[in-house]
Scaffold this motif. Sequence first.
Motif, PDB file in Angstrom:
ATOM      1  N   THR A  18       7.995  -3.280  -3.679  1.00 38.41           N
ATOM      2  CA  THR A  18       7.017  -2.818  -3.002  1.00 38.41           C
ATOM      3  C   THR A  18       7.403  -2.592  -1.459  1.00 38.41           C
ATOM      4  OG1 THR A  18       6.075  -5.104  -2.595  1.00 38.41           O
ATOM      5  CG2 THR A  18       4.875  -3.663  -4.182  1.00 38.41           C
ATOM      6  N   ASP A  19       8.523  -3.372  -0.904  1.00 37.82           N
ATOM      7  CA  ASP A  19       9.180  -3.074   0.211  1.00 37.82           C
ATOM      8  C   ASP A  19       9.769  -1.981   0.274  1.00 37.82           C
ATOM      9  OD1 ASP A  19       8.336  -5.489   1.225  1.00 37.82           O
ATOM     10  OD2 ASP A  19      10.263  -6.479   0.946  1.00 37.82           O
ATOM     11  N   ILE A  20      10.608  -1.699  -1.001  1.00 34.50           N
ATOM     12  CA  ILE A  20      11.163  -0.177  -0.984  1.00 34.50           C
ATOM     13  C   ILE A  20      10.221   0.890  -1.175  1.00 34.50           C
ATOM     14  CG2 ILE A  20      12.646   1.376  -2.583  1.00 34.50           C
ATOM     15  CD1 ILE A  20      14.236  -1.408  -3.273  1.00 34.50           C
ATOM     16  N   GLU A  21       9.271   0.843  -1.867  1.00 38.69           N
ATOM     17  CA  GLU A  21       8.122   1.805  -2.144  1.00 38.69           C
ATOM     18  C   GLU A  21       7.605   2.163  -0.786  1.00 38.69           C
ATOM     19  OE1 GLU A  21       6.834   0.565  -6.741  1.00 38.69           O
ATOM     20  OE2 GLU A  21       5.800  -0.049  -5.134  1.00 38.69           O
ATOM     21  N   ALA A  22       7.165   1.092  -0.003  1.00 41.47           N
ATOM     22  CA  ALA A  22       6.431   1.222   1.222  1.00 41.47           C
ATOM     23  C   ALA A  22       7.158   1.980   2.341  1.00 41.47           C
ATOM     24  CB  ALA A  22       6.055   0.015   1.737  1.00 41.47           C
ATOM     25  N   VAL A  23       8.481   1.770   2.121  1.00 34.29           N
ATOM     26  CA  VAL A  23       9.582   2.516   3.063  1.00 34.29           C
ATOM     27  C   VAL A  23       9.446   4.038   2.602  1.00 34.29           C
ATOM     28  CG1 VAL A  23      11.750   3.166   3.673  1.00 34.29           C
ATOM     29  CG2 VAL A  23      10.808   0.750   3.758  1.00 34.29           C
TER      30      VAL A  23
ATOM     31  N   LYS B 276       1.325  14.284  -7.504  1.00 36.89           N
ATOM     32  CA  LYS B 276       0.570  15.010  -7.147  1.00 36.89           C
ATOM     33  C   LYS B 276      -0.148  15.128  -5.772  1.00 36.89           C
ATOM     34  CE  LYS B 276      -0.883  15.981 -11.860  1.00 36.89           C
ATOM     35  NZ  LYS B 276      -0.216  17.275 -12.101  1.00 36.89           N
ATOM     36  N   LEU B 277      -0.061  14.090  -5.154  1.00 36.54           N
ATOM     37  CA  LEU B 277      -0.328  13.709  -3.622  1.00 36.54           C
ATOM     38  C   LEU B 277       0.792  14.140  -2.751  1.00 36.54           C
ATOM     39  CD1 LEU B 277      -2.310  10.437  -4.226  1.00 36.54           C
ATOM     40  CD2 LEU B 277      -3.548  12.584  -3.705  1.00 36.54           C
ATOM     41  N   GLY B 278       1.857  14.377  -3.237  1.00 37.74           N
ATOM     42  CA  GLY B 278       3.089  14.386  -2.282  1.00 37.74           C
ATOM     43  C   GLY B 278       3.532  13.131  -2.121  1.00 37.74           C
ATOM     44  N   PHE B 279       3.342  12.083  -2.932  1.00 39.16           N
ATOM     45  CA  PHE B 279       3.693  10.672  -2.484  1.00 39.16           C
ATOM     46  C   PHE B 279       4.452   9.814  -3.226  1.00 39.16           C
ATOM     47  CE2 PHE B 279       1.281   6.834  -0.673  1.00 39.16           C
ATOM     48  CZ  PHE B 279       1.614   6.863   0.587  1.00 39.16           C
ATOM     49  N   HIS B 280       4.925   8.770  -2.868  1.00 30.86           N
ATOM     50  CA  HIS B 280       5.758   8.034  -3.952  1.00 30.86           C
ATOM     51  C   HIS B 280       5.039   6.894  -4.476  1.00 30.86           C
ATOM     52  CE1 HIS B 280       8.824   5.055  -4.778  1.00 30.86           C
ATOM     53  NE2 HIS B 280       9.780   5.824  -4.582  1.00 30.86           N
ATOM     54  N   PRO B 281       5.120   6.514  -5.878  1.00 25.03           N
ATOM     55  CA  PRO B 281       4.763   5.364  -6.345  1.00 25.03           C
ATOM     56  C   PRO B 281       4.690   4.166  -5.518  1.00 25.03           C
ATOM     57  CG  PRO B 281       5.688   6.438  -8.095  1.00 25.03           C
ATOM     58  CD  PRO B 281       6.187   7.050  -6.813  1.00 25.03           C
ATOM     59  N   GLY B 282       3.476   3.380  -5.753  1.00 29.27           N
ATOM     60  CA  GLY B 282       3.375   1.974  -5.200  1.00 29.27           C
ATOM     61  C   GLY B 282       2.991   0.956  -5.994  1.00 29.27           C
ATOM     62  N   PHE B 283       2.464  -0.240  -5.643  1.00 33.43           N
ATOM     63  CA  PHE B 283       1.863  -1.343  -6.260  1.00 33.43           C
ATOM     64  C   PHE B 283       2.964  -1.949  -7.217  1.00 33.43           C
ATOM     65  CE2 PHE B 283      -1.197  -3.890  -8.174  1.00 33.43           C
ATOM     66  CZ  PHE B 283      -2.062  -3.801  -7.252  1.00 33.43           C
ATOM     67  N   GLY B 284       4.317  -1.640  -6.844  1.00 31.89           N
ATOM     68  CA  GLY B 284       5.447  -2.107  -7.731  1.00 31.89           C
ATOM     69  C   GLY B 284       5.538  -1.420  -9.099  1.00 31.89           C
ATOM     70  N   LEU B 285       4.897  -0.426  -9.155  1.00 31.67           N
ATOM     71  CA  LEU B 285       4.930   0.418 -10.442  1.00 31.67           C
ATOM     72  C   LEU B 285       6.112   0.908 -10.854  1.00 31.67           C
ATOM     73  CD1 LEU B 285       1.649   2.414 -10.378  1.00 31.67           C
ATOM     74  CD2 LEU B 285       2.233   0.996 -12.211  1.00 31.67           C
TER      75      LEU B 285
END
Length: 263
Positions: free
Chosen positions: A229-234, A139-148
């Motif tokens: 989280t390394d993948i998510e952050a990219v 909904k933010l135009g973003f990718h999940p993070g925090f290892g979710l």
Amino acid sequence: MSLGSGKNAFGEHVTVQAGGHVAVITIDKPPHNHVSVDLMRDLADALDTIDGEVDLRCSVLQSEGKNFCAGADLVNRESAGGLGAVNPLYDQAVRLFSAKKPVVAAVQGAAVGAGLGLAVMADFRIASPDAKFAANFVKLGFHPGFGLTYTLPRLIGRTKAELMCLTGRRVKAEEGLPWGLVDEVVPLEDLRAAALRLATEIAENAPLAIVSTRKTMRGDLAAAVRAQTDIEAVEQGWLRDTADYKEGVRSVAERRVGNFVGS
């Protein structure tokens, strides 16, 4: 810092109260307990200290106020830490997953975004009927993070995790109960007592066996979260530069559906 039997402060927004064999960790960061690098570091420091206390065998993680943790502060986004390939917020998240002793989360109100990640970090979640869990990143135009993208499928299965992550919908406590997202739903006034009751039941057992069994069952969870989280952050890094992300932040703040264009 030795916990003893009193209340100990870890930074500005985290306190720990030790009683018997259980530590109660309380987040108090009004108004919505938004995540920040400092808050996650203070929580990780608290868990590290609890791990070093022989008499403490389990923790309760609870929050003051209406919401357990409403995720990142979109008004002051920098407080959540950088969202590039090297992310200090996620460094602290990995430390949380590296804790040795069980954690029972008492969840009321919103557990959204990184707040959902924090709730999923715990071994068990006791929730009040008003609790709502959401991976609202799209909904933010973003990718999940925090290892979710690793921890949520591991907890509730790939299909339901995709449902949460691709719709961004809020899952109520009662709906999340059969999924395994929530372990028990109790009235709000009984929430902390129920979480403490479960933590005490765990803490009645042999401390070395508790740590050993949990270590075996969780496996290399911290290492897996680190890799994820390394993948998510990219993915978050390039999405943060898109027009859709800027529109997503605006639309969520304005409580409307985003007008996304794919750029």
